[in-house]
Design a protein around this motif. Structure first.
Motif, PDB file in Angstrom:
ATOM      1  N   ASP A 176      -5.732   6.459  -0.657  1.00 47.43           N
ATOM      2  CA  ASP A 176      -4.090   6.740  -0.490  1.00 47.43           C
ATOM      3  C   ASP A 176      -3.458   6.446   0.934  1.00 47.43           C
ATOM      4  O   ASP A 176      -2.908   5.730   1.169  1.00 47.43           O
ATOM      5  N   GLY A 177      -4.261   7.661   1.388  1.00 51.56           N
ATOM      6  CA  GLY A 177      -3.392   8.387   2.237  1.00 51.56           C
ATOM      7  C   GLY A 177      -3.827   8.071   3.528  1.00 51.56           C
ATOM      8  O   GLY A 177      -2.991   8.295   4.775  1.00 51.56           O
ATOM      9  N   ILE A 178      -5.217   7.325   3.798  1.00 49.27           N
ATOM     10  CA  ILE A 178      -5.633   7.254   5.280  1.00 49.27           C
ATOM     11  C   ILE A 178      -5.130   5.866   5.500  1.00 49.27           C
ATOM     12  O   ILE A 178      -4.788   5.604   6.282  1.00 49.27           O
ATOM     13  N   THR A 179      -5.039   5.207   4.330  1.00 50.80           N
ATOM     14  CA  THR A 179      -4.499   3.928   4.006  1.00 50.80           C
ATOM     15  C   THR A 179      -3.160   3.977   4.855  1.00 50.80           C
ATOM     16  O   THR A 179      -3.088   2.579   5.579  1.00 50.80           O
ATOM     17  N   ALA A 180      -2.309   3.925   4.064  1.00 49.91           N
ATOM     18  CA  ALA A 180      -1.011   4.716   4.485  1.00 49.91           C
ATOM     19  C   ALA A 180      -1.165   5.021   6.334  1.00 49.91           C
ATOM     20  O   ALA A 180      -0.056   4.013   6.740  1.00 49.91           O
ATOM     21  N   SER A 202       0.953  -1.454   0.063  1.00 50.81           N
ATOM     22  CA  SER A 202      -0.030  -0.318   0.434  1.00 50.81           C
ATOM     23  C   SER A 202       1.227   1.732  -0.373  1.00 50.81           C
ATOM     24  O   SER A 202       0.151   1.959  -0.758  1.00 50.81           O
ATOM     25  N   VAL A 203       2.072   1.324   0.464  1.00 58.27           N
ATOM     26  CA  VAL A 203       3.125   2.701   0.619  1.00 58.27           C
ATOM     27  C   VAL A 203       3.892   2.239  -1.205  1.00 58.27           C
ATOM     28  O   VAL A 203       4.440   3.483  -0.957  1.00 58.27           O
ATOM     29  N   GLY A 229      -9.147  -2.304   4.439  1.00 59.29           N
ATOM     30  CA  GLY A 229      -7.961  -3.704   3.244  1.00 59.29           C
ATOM     31  C   GLY A 229      -7.634  -4.381   4.085  1.00 59.29           C
ATOM     32  O   GLY A 229      -8.442  -5.927   3.105  1.00 59.29           O
ATOM     33  N   SER A 230      -6.764  -4.707   4.851  1.00 55.80           N
ATOM     34  CA  SER A 230      -6.918  -6.284   5.837  1.00 55.80           C
ATOM     35  C   SER A 230      -7.317  -5.394   7.251  1.00 55.80           C
ATOM     36  O   SER A 230      -7.201  -5.064   7.780  1.00 55.80           O
ATOM     37  N   LEU A 239      -5.338  10.147  11.239  1.00 56.87           N
ATOM     38  CA  LEU A 239      -5.506   9.508  10.316  1.00 56.87           C
ATOM     39  C   LEU A 239      -6.726  10.165   8.838  1.00 56.87           C
ATOM     40  O   LEU A 239      -6.467   9.439   7.283  1.00 56.87           O
ATOM     41  N   VAL A 240      -7.502  10.801   9.058  1.00 56.18           N
ATOM     42  CA  VAL A 240      -8.705  11.577   8.423  1.00 56.18           C
ATOM     43  C   VAL A 240      -7.456  12.298   7.385  1.00 56.18           C
ATOM     44  O   VAL A 240      -8.209  13.326   6.123  1.00 56.18           O
ATOM     45  N   SER A 241      -6.544  13.420   8.730  1.00 51.75           N
ATOM     46  CA  SER A 241      -5.848  14.473   8.147  1.00 51.75           C
ATOM     47  C   SER A 241      -5.312  14.323   6.960  1.00 51.75           C
ATOM     48  O   SER A 241      -4.728  14.504   5.882  1.00 51.75           O
TER      49      SER A 241
END
Length: 385
Positions: free
Chosen positions: A321-325, A135-136, A229-230, A172-174
């Motif tokens: 993508d940003g929140i997943t990282a 993901s990253v 994702g997981s 996370l939201v930021s």
């Protein structure tokens, strides 16, 4: 249409009963069985479901299963396939919860989880590494294509999780919003007059009496909203709330709960049922499981009709993508915190390292095998020692 609602429901009931191997393996079984073997779904329908499962919050395998039920049978199909997929593992964790409460005070049970707890650290550690690379991406400062901003979110989330030992929802939201504005700002953001005002009121759930079903439900509802994702991505949220904030479980009990999820089929997120049972019995297990899977279900049935349009929205993809990282960074931070308390001597260190290496270098060895071997080693080590 080549299958009935009964056919697809029975399939997911069987998959929930025998489907070991984690989310990647489970979605692979669905493709093999439903696309290649039975041809109940087209390749396009399957890919759309997988893309939605990755884009929206919710455990990957469970969300794909719900989408598959929704494709030809709408809300009724999504409900039945979701229940059929989750119910077998939910019953298993309830039975394991009963056994755990009955025998946890006995020395042999403590010896079992001495080894199992260490193995869980190795399993989650490897899973976190795989999620990071997927993901990253690989760190490459010499490449212009290196996602340095995602790596910054990832490292920041690790640091904040380790330092505060709490879930950082605003962080996370930021991260998601910042990445969206940098990579693919939405149209309204380009027009100052159309810029909405977003106010964050904090990350808490409010002050409720501890160990009530309302508190339990609200906590797991929030946790289920930030699983991307997981199913393992839920670990940092669970750890912070269950152990650090509410003190529902001890450190060792939490690690044991994760271990239970590893040895049962179906979605890893079902560990919430075990936790809920330890806190408030059967009602607690039911509320915890329902609250965790509800966001997953709602996102699927709401987004599915409009998914093709949503999936093409670059701003939404950038936000995810940003929140997943950041979520994966929080997972890594949680692994560090738990490891510091679970790896207590040389034998546990060796079990943790061996568990991780076994999963990396052997395709035949799966998580349940590792857990079983670690349980035996725990008894042997404690008996000899």
């Amino acid at each position: 249409m080549k299958y009935t609602l009964k056919d697809i429901t029975l399939y997911f009931l069987k998959l929930g009963t025998w489907g070991f191997g984690g989310p990647v393996a489970l979605v692979g079984y669905m493709h093999r069985d439903l696309v290649e073997r039975e041809q109940w779904l087209t390749e396009e329908e399957y890919r759309e479901g997988l893309a939605l499962a990755q884009l929206a919050p919710g455990p990957l395998a469970a969300q794909l299963g719900i989408y598959i039920g929704f494709v030809h049978y709408g809300l009724r199909g999504a409900t039945l396939t979701g229940l059929a997929f989750v119910l077998p593992s939910f019953i298993m964790v309830l039975l394991l919860g009963m056994a755990y409460q009955l025998y946890s005070g006995m020395s042999w049970m403590q010896d079992v989880f001495y080894g199992v707890g260490a193995a869980v650290i190795g399993i989650i550690g490897i899973s976190a590494c795989r999620l990071t690379l997927k993901s990253v991406g690989k760190m490459n400062f010499s490449s212009v294509k290196s996602n340095w901003l995602l790596w910054l979110f990832y490292l920041l989330a690790i640091m904040m999780t380790v330092l505060t030992q709490e879930e950082q929802i605003i962080l996370l939201v930021s991260c998601g919003l910042i990445y969206m504005f940098v990579k693919a700002p939405p149209r309204w953001a380009r027009k100052p007059e159309g810029l909405p005002i977003i106010i964050f009121a904090g990350t808490g759930l409010g002050s409720y009496p501890k160990e009530t079903l309302v508190t339990l439900g609200l906590f797991f509802l929030k946790a289920g909203t930030f699983v991307f994702g997981s199913g393992l991505a839920i670990v940092p949220f669970l750890y912070a709330g269950v152990v650090s904030n509410h003190h529902w479980l001890t450190e060792n009990e939490f690690v044991d709960a994760v271990a239970v999820a590893m040895i049962t089929p179906g979605p890893v997120v079902i560990t919430v049922g075990f936790i809920g049972y330890l806190v408030s019995g059967f009602p607690g297990a039911s509320v915890a499981a329902l609250a965790t899977f509800l966001p997953c279900f709602l996102f699927t049935v709401v987004l599915a009709p409009f998914f093709k349009k949503v999936a093409k929205n670059a701003s939404i993809r950038a936000f995810v993508d940003g929140i997943t990282a950041a979520v994966i960074g929080a997972l890594v931070g949680s692994v560090m915190i738990i490891a510091m308390r679970s790896i207590i001597d040389l034998p546990t260190l060796l079990i943790a390292l061996s568990s991780g290496l076994a999963l990396v270098y052997s395709k035949r060895i799966k998580e349940p095998h590792v857990i079983a071997i670690a349980a035996v080693l725990g008894i042997l080590i404690k008996t000899v020692g």
